[in-house]
Design an enzyme around this catalytic site. Structure first.
Site, short mmCIF file in Angstrom:
data_model
loop_
_atom_site.label_atom_id
_atom_site.label_comp_id
_atom_site.label_asym_id
_atom_site.label_seq_id
_atom_site.Cartn_x
_atom_site.Cartn_y
_atom_site.Cartn_z
N THR A 13 33.51 30.48 47.57
CA THR A 13 33.50 29.78 48.86
C THR A 13 34.01 30.69 49.98
O THR A 13 33.51 30.61 51.10
CB THR A 13 34.28 28.45 48.84
OG1 THR A 13 35.65 28.71 48.57
CG2 THR A 13 33.71 27.49 47.81
N ARG A 65 43.10 49.57 32.38
CA ARG A 65 42.94 49.24 33.81
C ARG A 65 42.36 50.41 34.58
O ARG A 65 41.57 50.24 35.50
CB ARG A 65 44.28 48.82 34.41
CG ARG A 65 44.68 47.43 34.02
CD ARG A 65 46.01 47.03 34.65
NE ARG A 65 46.52 45.88 33.93
CZ ARG A 65 46.26 44.61 34.27
NH1 ARG A 65 45.55 44.33 35.33
NH2 ARG A 65 46.75 43.62 33.55
N LEU A 93 45.33 45.62 40.54
CA LEU A 93 44.66 46.92 40.65
C LEU A 93 45.68 48.06 40.50
O LEU A 93 46.84 47.91 40.90
CB LEU A 93 43.93 47.01 42.00
CG LEU A 93 42.79 46.00 42.15
CD1 LEU A 93 42.43 45.79 43.62
CD2 LEU A 93 41.57 46.41 41.34
N HIS A 109 45.49 35.32 50.11
CA HIS A 109 46.46 34.68 49.22
C HIS A 109 46.80 33.29 49.77
O HIS A 109 47.02 33.13 50.97
CB HIS A 109 47.73 35.55 49.15
CG HIS A 109 48.76 34.98 48.23
ND1 HIS A 109 48.69 35.12 46.87
CD2 HIS A 109 49.87 34.25 48.49
CE1 HIS A 109 49.72 34.49 46.31
NE2 HIS A 109 50.46 33.97 47.27
N GLU A 172 40.23 25.39 53.26
CA GLU A 172 39.57 25.27 54.56
C GLU A 172 40.15 26.28 55.56
O GLU A 172 39.42 26.86 56.35
CB GLU A 172 39.71 23.84 55.09
CG GLU A 172 38.78 22.88 54.37
CD GLU A 172 39.16 21.42 54.58
OE1 GLU A 172 39.91 21.11 55.53
OE2 GLU A 172 38.72 20.58 53.74
N GLU A 174 41.50 29.15 54.71
CA GLU A 174 41.04 30.47 54.26
C GLU A 174 39.67 30.80 54.84
O GLU A 174 39.41 31.96 55.18
CB GLU A 174 40.95 30.50 52.72
CG GLU A 174 42.31 30.49 52.05
CD GLU A 174 42.22 30.58 50.53
OE1 GLU A 174 43.27 30.77 49.90
OE2 GLU A 174 41.11 30.46 49.96
N1 3YE Z 1 46.50 44.51 43.05
C1 3YE Z 1 47.49 45.21 43.68
N2 3YE Z 1 48.03 44.77 44.87
C2 3YE Z 1 47.63 43.58 45.49
N3 3YE Z 1 45.11 42.48 43.16
C3 3YE Z 1 45.03 41.46 44.04
C4 3YE Z 1 45.93 41.63 45.09
C5 3YE Z 1 46.59 42.85 44.83
C6 3YE Z 1 46.06 43.35 43.62
O1 3YE Z 1 48.14 43.23 46.56
N4 3YE Z 1 47.96 46.36 43.14
C7 3YE Z 1 47.73 37.80 38.58
C8 3YE Z 1 47.24 38.67 39.69
C9 3YE Z 1 47.63 38.10 41.03
C10 3YE Z 1 47.54 38.42 37.19
O2 3YE Z 1 48.46 38.61 36.45
N5 3YE Z 1 46.29 38.74 36.82
C11 3YE Z 1 45.95 39.14 35.46
C12 3YE Z 1 44.54 38.67 35.16
C13 3YE Z 1 44.31 37.21 35.30
C14 3YE Z 1 42.82 36.85 35.27
O3 3YE Z 1 41.96 37.68 34.93
O4 3YE Z 1 42.50 35.69 35.64
C15 3YE Z 1 45.99 40.64 35.26
O5 3YE Z 1 46.33 41.06 34.14
O6 3YE Z 1 45.65 41.41 36.20
C16 3YE Z 1 44.12 40.32 43.84
C17 3YE Z 1 44.90 39.04 43.53
C18 3YE Z 1 45.76 39.23 42.33
C19 3YE Z 1 46.41 37.92 41.93
#
Ligand code: 3YE
Length: 206
Positions: A13, A65, A93, A109, A172, A174
């Site tokens: 969305t 990763r 990331l 977010h 909304e 967002e």
């Molecule tokens: N990576 C870095 N910095 C940031 N990715 C996102 C924002 C952001 C980023 O500001 N370095 C929660 C991630 C939080 C988590 O633990 N994810 C898991 C996977 C969960 C899944 O696949 O559903 C993981 O192992 O990565 C984007 C938003 C990240 C949200």
């Protein structure tokens, strides 16, 4: 010239809101492609219906990763992407990838950062008992949800709210905040400095 743009998505969305934004004659952006780490998601369907190229880079198929991020990086280079919008993308990331795309990658977010970082931000806000929350569009820095803030919109919490009703009200907001941030960065009105702080260029119309 036009800025090229890439998105990642789940339900898509936010992608839809960005697609509508870039159709406007006043827009400084163009969506050149959509990448998803999950096959079969709605965002991919929305993109292909609009004639936008799509790629799936499934994180489950990579041993690390670094390999996953390296593949994403190659795809972004192949398409000449100048700005990446994370819209429903849920993977953390790696440092090298984040540094390479520093100042060229936005995330949205569902809280008013720096409150309620990480997952379930809406639930965290309800549990904390705050009366106002919202959404934040920020540059992606290595520390998750800690990068410089571009746009925020506040959303009230009603006494009758559930996680679902609050999430819908935030969604909304967002759909206004992400297009606004895209234009601020795409037009050059906002830039990220090497020290991670934002610069506002007031001579650019935005
Ligand atoms: N990576 C870095 N910095 C940031 N990715 C996102 C924002 C952001 C980023 O500001 N370095 C929660 C991630 C939080 C988590 O633990 N994810 C898991 C996977 C969960 C899944 O696949 O559903 C993981 O192992 O990565 C984007 C938003 C990240 C949200």
């Amino acid at each position: 010239g036009p800025i090229t743009l890439t998105l990642w998505c789940l339900t898509g969305t936010n992608l839809q809101a960005l697609m509508e934004q870039v159709k406007k004659p006043s827009s400084s952006a163009e969506i050149v492609m959509v990448i998803s780490n999950r096959p079969g998601v709605m965002g991919l369907k929305r993109a292909s219906m609009a004639g936008i190229q799509t790629r799936v880079v499934d994180h489950k198929l990579y041993g690390s990763r670094a390999e996953f991020d390296g593949t994403i990086d190659k795809v972004l280079e192949e398409f000449g992407v100048e700005l990446v919008c994370l819209a429903g993308f849920m993977r953390i990331l790696t440092g090298p990838f984040v540094r390479k795309w520093s100042g060229k990658m936005l995330n949205i977010h569902p809280s008013l950062l720096p409150s309620f970082k990480g997952v379930n931000a809406q639930k965290q806000a309800l549990q904390a008992g705050v009366r106002v929350t919202g959404c934040t569009v920020h540059f992606v820095a290595e520390e998750v949800d800690a990068g410089a803030i571009v746009v925020q919109e506040a959303v009230p919490i009603l006494v009758t709210d559930t996680e679902d009703s609050l999430s819908e009200r935030i969604r909304e907001a967002e759909h206004r905040a992400f297009p606004a941030a895209l234009e601020l960065v795409g037009s050059g009105a906002v830039k990220l400095r090497d020290d991670g702080r934002i610069v506002w260029n007031q001579s650019v119309q935005g």
